[in-house]
Design a protein around this motif. Structure first.
Motif: not given
Length: 510
Positions: A311-316, A366-378
């Motif tokens: 789910x961490x990857x799904x969030x990302x 993990x989902x929250x961290x994936x969402x957060x890292x995706x929001x930063x990376x792009x």
């Protein structure tokens, strides 16, 4: 297609993107997919549990040394030609790794695999920026970032499944069909880029290679050699400092340096390098901590660990696909701030982990961290290159990948060293309260209080688990602080004003 951006003339953009991402995911997966297969390799290759780590070290060091030279190689031989050659070489040496019969063969093939794979990630980012107009850079970086960040998450799970279901050699054989598909797609549709001959600064490259190689060796072998109690680590630290210092002085004083120092005058790009370093620390450091924590403390098998972390990857992926569509419509700095706050929140939740919890807290954080890292990376990957001249792009993407990888190595080394050290300290402090006169010990285990060896061993195992859990929590707190300390850097970024579609003029800045 020349060095300037001519996006209207790029046909088959979708097929090009698919082919590029196949090659990128193949390379990124290989940084983590082999980790879980190491124990199975020991017997087949006649290695020990200590020497088998060179299978990972050789790949990491070779890729780190060869990444900065991507820009020069692309100018000398052509971006398309270098990309295709890198994919072919990577697949060939992947197959040779799969048929290796000794540790020496495996280390050699992994080293050469790292040499050929080093250019794949920076070139993939360069081409995706080249074939898309500026207003679509956010979507392009979302697709690229999904492969870069999700690959390391699914790598251990895929590697574990291949090893258990087939054989560790399939960890390398799986690259063959992916590589063939990527090569055919890129050979057919990838646009050719005009070559730009420039001299090669061998001394600058040698000094940077010395610094990067020595640093990676130090970070990779530090835990095994007990860090600075080892002469080898001191030597590697000295070589790293010497290499980087001489390289910086040479870069600033040479007429034709290996890397043009003017690339760092772009404020967005320089700030982006700092940010991507932090992202590297957080992403792979947390990925390095969670699988052993889940298997050691919670007793999860490899497949279950992969399911819990998926789910961490799904969030990302969700956050990247969403932010890729809105990054050019709103201030990217706001997205970065929200992403950092979500990442810090997830690490704060992880700092509350305990051995008695169920898997839901691990999945939700993990989902929250994936969402957060995706929001930063792009938005970061978009804004960092928004004002950079196209002629610097290949060198810049190589530096971007190099800094992210160094951040990952430093982050993993720091949290791993802290984990070992804090576990010993916590064990000593917790066990100091356990004695025959403690009424709590009598209530919990009269046999242990009476001195029964089996009962004492059981109590010691419980203390070990508690000490280990506290150490993991301390690491999560450290990463949370690093994330929060990165927030002020947002004020150094400038928001690009995107030109209309089809306009190749550089974006203005607010």
């Amino acid at each position: 297609m020349s060095q300037v951006e001519t996006h209207r003339e790029v046909p088959h953009r979708g097929l090009i993107t698919l082919s590029i991402m196949l090659a990128t995911v193949m390379q990124v997966l290989d940084t983590t997919i082999a980790n879980v297969a190491l124990p199975s390799m020991v017997g087949d290759l006649g290695a020990s549990t200590d020497t088998i780590n060179w299978v990972l070290t050789s790949y990491i060091v070779a890729a780190a040394i060869m990444t900065p030279v991507t820009g020069w190689l692309a100018d000398r031989f052509g971006r398309k030609e270098l990309f295709l050659g890198s994919v072919v070489g990577f697949v060939i040496f992947s197959m040779l790794c799969g048929i290796a019969t000794s540790l020496n063969e495996m280390v050699l093939f992994r080293l050469l695999q790292g040499v050929f794979g080093a250019a794949i990630v920076p070139l993939s980012q360069t081409f995706l920026l080249d074939i898309n107009p500026r207003e679509r850079h956010g979507q392009a970086m979302a697709i690229w970032g999904a492969g870069i960040m999700v690959g390391p998450i699914i790598g251990p799970t895929l590697g574990g499944w291949l090893t258990e279901s087939f054989n560790w050699r399939w960890v390398f054989f799986i690259n063959l069909p992916i590589g063939i598909a990527a090569f055919l797609g890129m050979a057919a549709y990838l646009p050719s880029i005009e070559r730009r001959l420039r001299g090669f600064d061998f001394f600058g490259f040698a000094m940077l290679s010395l610094g990067v190689g020595a640093l990676q060796l130090m970070l990779d072998r530090g835990g095994e050699m007990d860090w600075f109690s080892s002469a080898e680590i001191w030597i590697e630290l000295g070589l790293a400092i010497t290499g980087f210092w001489v390289f910086i002085v040479h870069m600033l004083t040479s007429r034709a340096p290996f890397i043009d120092p003017r690339i760092f005058l772009d404020r967005n790009f320089a700030t982006g390098l700092v940010f991507i370093f932090v992202i590297g620390v957080i992403l792979l450091a947390s990925l390095a901590l969670l699988p052993p924590m889940l298997s050691t403390i919670f007793g999860y098998p490899t497949i279950t660990v992969g399911v819990v972390m998926a789910p961490r990857g799904v969030g990302t992926m969700i956050s990247m696909l969403v932010v890729g569509r809105i990054v050019h419509r709103m201030d990217a700095r706001i997205l970065v701030v929200v992403g950092l706050i979500l990442t810090a929140q997830s690490l704060y939740t992880m700092a509350g982990f305990s051995p008695q919890m169920d898997s839901w807290l691990i999945i939700s954080s993990g989902v929250v961290q994936g969402l957060g890292l995706g929001l930063v990376f792009v938005p970061l990957s978009t804004v960092a290159f928004a004002t950079l001249e196209a002629r610097y792009r290949t060198d810049a993407t190589a530096l971007f990948s190099l800094v992210r990888n160094i951040g990952s190595s430093i982050g993993i080394s720091i949290v791993s060293a802290m984990l070992v050290r804090n576990t010993q300290i916590n064990h000593a402090e917790l066990s100091a309260f356990i004695n025959p006169f403690d009424p709590n010990l009598w209530a919990a285990s009269p046999a242990a209080a009476s001195g029964d060896p089996a009962a004492l061993a059981q109590i010691d195992g419980l203390v070990n688990i508690q000490a280990l859990m506290i150490s993991y929590v301390d690491d999560f707190k450290l990463m949370m602080l690093v994330t929060l300390l990165a927030l002020p850097l947002v004020f150094l970024l400038r928001r690009p004003k995107y030109a209309p579609a089809g306009d190749s003029a550089p974006a203005a800045m607010e």
